[in-house]
Motif scaffolding. Structure first.
Motif, PDB file in Angstrom:
ATOM      1  N   LEU A  68      49.759  51.477  24.348  1.00 23.72           N
ATOM      2  CA  LEU A  68      49.076  52.576  23.665  1.00 23.72           C
ATOM      3  C   LEU A  68      48.399  53.515  24.661  1.00 23.72           C
ATOM      4  O   LEU A  68      48.546  54.741  24.590  1.00 23.72           O
ATOM      5  CB  LEU A  68      48.044  52.023  22.684  1.00 23.72           C
ATOM      6  CG  LEU A  68      48.582  51.313  21.438  1.00 23.72           C
ATOM      7  CD1 LEU A  68      47.438  50.685  20.637  1.00 23.72           C
ATOM      8  CD2 LEU A  68      49.360  52.291  20.554  1.00 23.72           C
ATOM      9  N   VAL A  69      47.665  52.935  25.592  1.00 25.57           N
ATOM     10  CA  VAL A  69      46.964  53.754  26.591  1.00 25.57           C
ATOM     11  C   VAL A  69      47.961  54.467  27.496  1.00 25.57           C
ATOM     12  O   VAL A  69      47.812  55.662  27.790  1.00 25.57           O
ATOM     13  CB  VAL A  69      46.002  52.881  27.419  1.00 25.57           C
ATOM     14  CG1 VAL A  69      45.435  53.674  28.600  1.00 25.57           C
ATOM     15  CG2 VAL A  69      44.873  52.365  26.555  1.00 25.57           C
ATOM     16  N   GLY A  70      48.999  53.746  27.931  1.00 24.60           N
ATOM     17  CA  GLY A  70      49.969  54.338  28.843  1.00 24.60           C
ATOM     18  C   GLY A  70      50.729  55.493  28.225  1.00 24.60           C
ATOM     19  O   GLY A  70      50.837  56.571  28.830  1.00 24.60           O
ATOM     20  N   LEU A  71      51.236  55.298  27.018  1.00 21.13           N
ATOM     21  CA  LEU A  71      52.009  56.352  26.367  1.00 21.13           C
ATOM     22  C   LEU A  71      51.127  57.532  25.964  1.00 21.13           C
ATOM     23  O   LEU A  71      51.504  58.698  26.144  1.00 21.13           O
ATOM     24  CB  LEU A  71      52.737  55.784  25.150  1.00 21.13           C
ATOM     25  CG  LEU A  71      53.800  54.715  25.435  1.00 21.13           C
ATOM     26  CD1 LEU A  71      54.386  54.177  24.142  1.00 21.13           C
ATOM     27  CD2 LEU A  71      54.906  55.271  26.332  1.00 21.13           C
ATOM     28  N   GLY A  72      49.937  57.232  25.432  1.00 24.18           N
ATOM     29  CA  GLY A  72      49.048  58.305  25.011  1.00 24.18           C
ATOM     30  C   GLY A  72      48.531  59.136  26.174  1.00 24.18           C
ATOM     31  O   GLY A  72      48.550  60.373  26.137  1.00 24.18           O
ATOM     32  N   SER A  73      48.066  58.465  27.228  1.00 23.03           N
ATOM     33  CA  SER A  73      47.546  59.197  28.385  1.00 23.03           C
ATOM     34  C   SER A  73      48.665  59.930  29.117  1.00 23.03           C
ATOM     35  O   SER A  73      48.452  61.037  29.627  1.00 23.03           O
ATOM     36  CB  SER A  73      46.833  58.239  29.339  1.00 23.03           C
ATOM     37  OG  SER A  73      47.734  57.289  29.886  1.00 23.03           O
ATOM     38  N   ALA A  74      49.868  59.348  29.153  1.00 23.13           N
ATOM     39  CA  ALA A  74      50.989  60.019  29.808  1.00 23.13           C
ATOM     40  C   ALA A  74      51.379  61.287  29.057  1.00 23.13           C
ATOM     41  O   ALA A  74      51.708  62.314  29.671  1.00 23.13           O
ATOM     42  CB  ALA A  74      52.187  59.072  29.906  1.00 23.13           C
ATOM     43  N   PHE A  75      51.340  61.226  27.733  1.00 24.77           N
ATOM     44  CA  PHE A  75      51.654  62.416  26.935  1.00 24.77           C
ATOM     45  C   PHE A  75      50.649  63.532  27.217  1.00 24.77           C
ATOM     46  O   PHE A  75      51.032  64.685  27.451  1.00 24.77           O
ATOM     47  CB  PHE A  75      51.655  62.065  25.451  1.00 24.77           C
ATOM     48  CG  PHE A  75      51.870  63.245  24.549  1.00 24.77           C
ATOM     49  CD1 PHE A  75      53.140  63.780  24.365  1.00 24.77           C
ATOM     50  CD2 PHE A  75      50.798  63.848  23.889  1.00 24.77           C
ATOM     51  CE1 PHE A  75      53.334  64.882  23.545  1.00 24.77           C
ATOM     52  CE2 PHE A  75      50.989  64.942  23.059  1.00 24.77           C
ATOM     53  CZ  PHE A  75      52.266  65.460  22.898  1.00 24.77           C
TER      54      PHE A  75
END
Length: 262
Positions: A68-75
Motif C-alpha cells: 500500500l505504501v509503496g504503490l501509493g507513494s510511488a504514484f
C-alpha cells in the motif's frame, strides 16, 4: 591468445556477479532449510518455513502495508515528478539550474537525517505516526528520482508534437493528458516501479514514522532481534523476489522505450 582475451571480460563479469549475489543465493538456499538452524549443513529442501511465513499474520500484514505504501507513494512521486519535469523542460527560466539543484538535493541527504526531520516536523504539526506519514516520507525521497528520470525523457521531439497540438487548438490539459503522457508512458511506468521498489525496501524512514501499522522491512528487523531463522530467510527471499520482478519489469519497459525510439 585472442580467445583468452575475449574470455577475460566474461570471467570478470561472472566473478563480479557471484560476489554480488552470493549472499542472496545463500539466503535463498537456507530459506528451504528443513531444520531449525539456518546454517550448514543444508537440511532440505523443505517448504515448511514458507508455509509458516504465509500463515504469519504479522508478516502478511507487513507485506500488505508495504504494498500500500509503496504503490501509493510511488504514484504520488511519479505525478509530482512528472509535473516538475514538464515545467522545467517546457518553461525555460533564468534560475532553472538552481531549481533543478533544489529538486535533486534530497538524493544527497541520508535517509536517517530526512526521517529525523520528518519526525520532528510531523510532531510539530500534530501528525501522528502512521502509514500515511511513511508514505509522505517515501514521496520526499523518491520525488527527485522520478523527476530525474522523466526530465531526461522530455526532449525536443515531444515538444514539437506538443506545439502541433496547440496549433490544432488543444488546451494545456489536453496536450498534457492526450499527447505528452502517452508519449512518456514507458518512462512514467519505469519511474513508478523504481519508486515503488525503493519504497518497498526502505527501512529507516518506515521505522521512524511508524507505530502500530508497520511495513515489512520493520517486521523483518523485529524478527532479527531474536536471531536468524529459516522463517526469516524465507521472508527475506520473498522481499528479494518481489524487488527483482519490479526491477526486471522496469528494464523491460525501458528496453521497449529505447526500441520504439530507434
Amino acid at each position: 591468445m585472442k580467445a583468452l582475451g575475449r574470455a577475460v571480460p566474461w570471467v570478470y563479469l561472472a566473478l563480479m556477479l557471484l560476489f554480488i549475489f552470493l549472499p542472496v543465493l545463500v539466503l535463498i538456499q537456507f530459506s528451504f532449510q528443513g531444520g531449525l538452524a539456518p546454517v550448514p549443513p543444508f537440511d532440505g529442501p523443505s517448504l515448511k518455513w514458507w508455509a509458516k511465513v504465509l500463515a504469519n499474520r504479522k508478516i502478511t500484514d507487513g507485506l500488505t502495508n508495504s504494498l500500500l505504501v509503496g504503490l501509493g507513494s510511488a504514484f504520488m512521486a511519479t505525478v509530482l515528478g512528472f509535473l516538475a519535469a514538464y515545467a522545467m523542460a517546457r518553461q525555460k527560466r533564468r534560475l532553472a539550474g538552481f531549481y533543478q539543484f533544489l529538486l535533486m538535493a534530497p538524493i544527497t541527504v541520508s535517509y536517517l537525517i530526512i526521517g529525523m526531520g520528518l519526525q520532528i516536523t510531523f510532531n510539530y504539526l500534530g501528525i501522528s505516526k502512521s502509514l500515511w506519514a511513511i508514505g509522505i516520507g517515501h514521496v520526499v525521497i523518491n520525488l527527485p528520482l522520478t523527476f530525474a528520470i522523466l526530465y531526461a525523457q522530455l526532449g525536443e521531439h515531444q515538444a514539437n508534437i506538443e506545439r502541433a497540438a496547440y496549433d490544432l487548438g488543444a488546451k494545456d490539459w489536453q496536450v498534457i493528458l492526450l499527447v505528452t503522457v502517452p508519449m512518456l508512458w514507458p518512462g512514467l511506468l519505469a519511474a513508478f516501479f523504481i519508486a515503488a521498489t525503493l519504497s518497498w525496501d526502505e527501512f529507516v524512514i518506515a521505522f521512524l514514522l511508524s507505530r502500530f501499522d508497520v511495513t515489512l522491512p520493520v517486521v523483518i528487523w523485529s524478527m532479527l532481534k531474536s536471531g536468524l531463522s529459516p522463517e526469516l530467510n524465507a521472508t527475506g527471499t520473498l522481499v528479494f523476489i518481489i524487488s527483482i520482478l519490479a526491477v526486471g519489469l522496469v528494464e523491460f519497459l525501458l528496453w521497449r522505450s529505447r526500441r520504439s525510439n530507434v
